[in-house]
Scaffold this active site. Sequence first.
Site, PDB file in Angstrom:
ATOM      1  CG  ASP A  34      -1.770   1.212   1.360  1.00 45.93           C
ATOM      2  OD1 ASP A  34      -2.662   1.370   0.516  1.00 45.93           O
ATOM      3  OD2 ASP A  34      -1.545   2.015   2.288  1.00 45.93           O
ATOM      4  CD  GLU A  66      -2.240   2.987  -3.209  1.00 50.22           C
ATOM      5  OE1 GLU A  66      -3.223   3.715  -3.447  1.00 50.22           O
ATOM      6  OE2 GLU A  66      -1.961   2.582  -2.067  1.00 50.22           O
ATOM      7  CG  HIS A 126      -9.695   4.496 -11.517  1.00 54.20           C
ATOM      8  ND1 HIS A 126      -9.815   5.777 -11.005  1.00 54.20           N
ATOM      9  CD2 HIS A 126     -10.877   3.887 -11.290  1.00 54.20           C
ATOM     10  CE1 HIS A 126     -11.025   5.915 -10.480  1.00 54.20           C
ATOM     11  NE2 HIS A 126     -11.681   4.782 -10.635  1.00 54.20           N
ATOM     12  CG  HIS A 144      -9.746  -0.129  -1.146  1.00 53.14           C
ATOM     13  ND1 HIS A 144      -8.673  -0.697  -1.807  1.00 53.14           N
ATOM     14  CD2 HIS A 144      -9.211   0.825  -0.331  1.00 53.14           C
ATOM     15  CE1 HIS A 144      -7.554  -0.110  -1.406  1.00 53.14           C
ATOM     16  NE2 HIS A 144      -7.852   0.810  -0.524  1.00 53.14           N
ATOM     17  CD  GLN A 187      -9.693   5.923  -7.213  1.00 46.68           C
ATOM     18  OE1 GLN A 187     -10.384   6.934  -7.214  1.00 46.68           O
ATOM     19  NE2 GLN A 187      -8.397   5.957  -6.978  1.00 46.68           N
TER      20      GLN A 187
END
Length: 582
Positions: free
Chosen positions: A254, A287, A316, A384, A386
């Site tokens: 993360d 990420e 995205h 999760h 977005q």
Amino acid sequence: MRPLFGPLLRPEGTLFRLWAPDAKRVSLALPEGGPVAMEPVEDGFFEVLLPEARAGQRYRFLVGGRRAVPDPAARRQDGDVMGWSVVRAELPPLRQARPPRPWHEVVLAELHVGTATPKGSFEALIGRLDHFAENGITAIELMPVADFPGRRNWGYDGVLPFAPDEAYGSPAALRVLVDAAHERGLGVMLDVVYNHFGPEGNFLPAYAKKFFTEAHHTPWGAAIDLEQPLVRRFFVENALMWLGEYDFDGLRFDAVHAFAPPGGDLLLAELAEACRAVKPEAWLVLENDHNAARWLERDAEGRPRFYTAQWNDDAHHALHVAVTGEVSGYYGDYAEDPVAALGRAMAEGFVYQGEASAHRAGEPRGERSAHLPPTAFVNFAQNHDQIGNRPLGDRLAGAVEPERLAFLRFLLLLGPAIPMVFQGEEAGIETPFPFFCDFSGDLADAVRQGRAKEFAEFFATAGELPDPLAPETMESARLDWDRMTPEALVSFRSLAAQRRRLVWPLLAGTYGGAELRREGAILFWRWRFEAGVLCLLANPDVVPSEIRLQPRQDGVTVGEAVFDGTHTRLGAWSACAWVEPA
């Protein structure tokens, strides 16, 4: 690698250790009997061997003779983060060892254990694994399960990273879940958080100030000091535990852009090296808002030098702006020409490869990524963040027309990047996923106020917000399995089958680069592979358009498409995909 953190079961007893460089004395506290003094040893550790202690032994540490703290490397916790740490028993053995699924065959579903099933547990999720295996999903990714305060949390407020949260079940139950997934041919990834600890239950600053540095700050406070070798070792051991002891196929790291430099690069290098030493084919996914393509480089044989892939936020954002028209906040960086942004994201990976970002005060962002294979990127239309970082946690299924959702699904599943959906997205459900947690007092009020302020800055009108501390907010996010019907899954299942037929055979070979052609709103991609050329033609616009092109007749189409021998006319939100010889 010999573990330095957490209790060690030995034939002669259990060795308890705590890294407490700022403590003058540390004792081991047990439920019965007085405290046992621990001896200072090298590098700021304290330790004691307890001959009678075995698996199941509950314990705490007393720092300075008075303050009781849990073991930050406890493998199990009883009574939440303020309770007793527990010496974990050996995990169940593998029932059937299988080689990992090749990364290029991954179709990923991100899941929150607490809301993915009615009971919200590791055991309950086992009962739903057949759904994924039967509908074209080949791997699941669990949001963080490390012990967090309270009974409800997304998982990013964890404070005991080695202990699965007891709200979901025991460590043994998690191990059985991974094994059950493997028996069904499903891979399993886990999201881990090494950039911060949650705001409640983290006692490290009381006895190990070296764990943090005031020289760098993150959205969660003082940064973790990754220049300290033992701090990096703590997280490396954690990653190895998940891969080696629980047999996860991969990890998603993360927000590594929040790693404090220069130690952050050291940790990224050490994590990759150590994880691949334990599991050479591990799926290691980042990420990283910095779009640092150097961590995704391949060797001469096409194998990852460091990390397997990165969540592609650029893809995205481009998809989201093109389909919804939203341009607030960071979406503004993609608003000038969303079609061009979408074209580049699918052809080259990152949209921002060194260009200035207006959202980041004009600072350049990203590194060149066009040479990387598509499998270096995980693409998604929702995840999760977005969904859950919207005021109501609303999904696209409740906001855009079905043909736009079908268009997104087509691009994700028939494009060459690794596709990911968020729990239930494969059936197009509208179940929201708002942010939720379980704090109290001033911290709870601070969370409420912080969320409201964040939404006011990002969204023009947020309306009445769900209370993130209310139990019903988490309940509203629970997946409605009654709506996961065979009829609702027809489109996803069909496209997943076409991905197996058209895309997987190409991804298994050498990548030769991509070409992008644009005529008006129509985009035409050609990805060259050793075994053939994957072609995708798309019209991400509200009006029909035409291009001088004739797709192969054995391709796949979504939406209205008319071929007249020399031209192809695509309706709004229409696309075609096919394969040509190499």
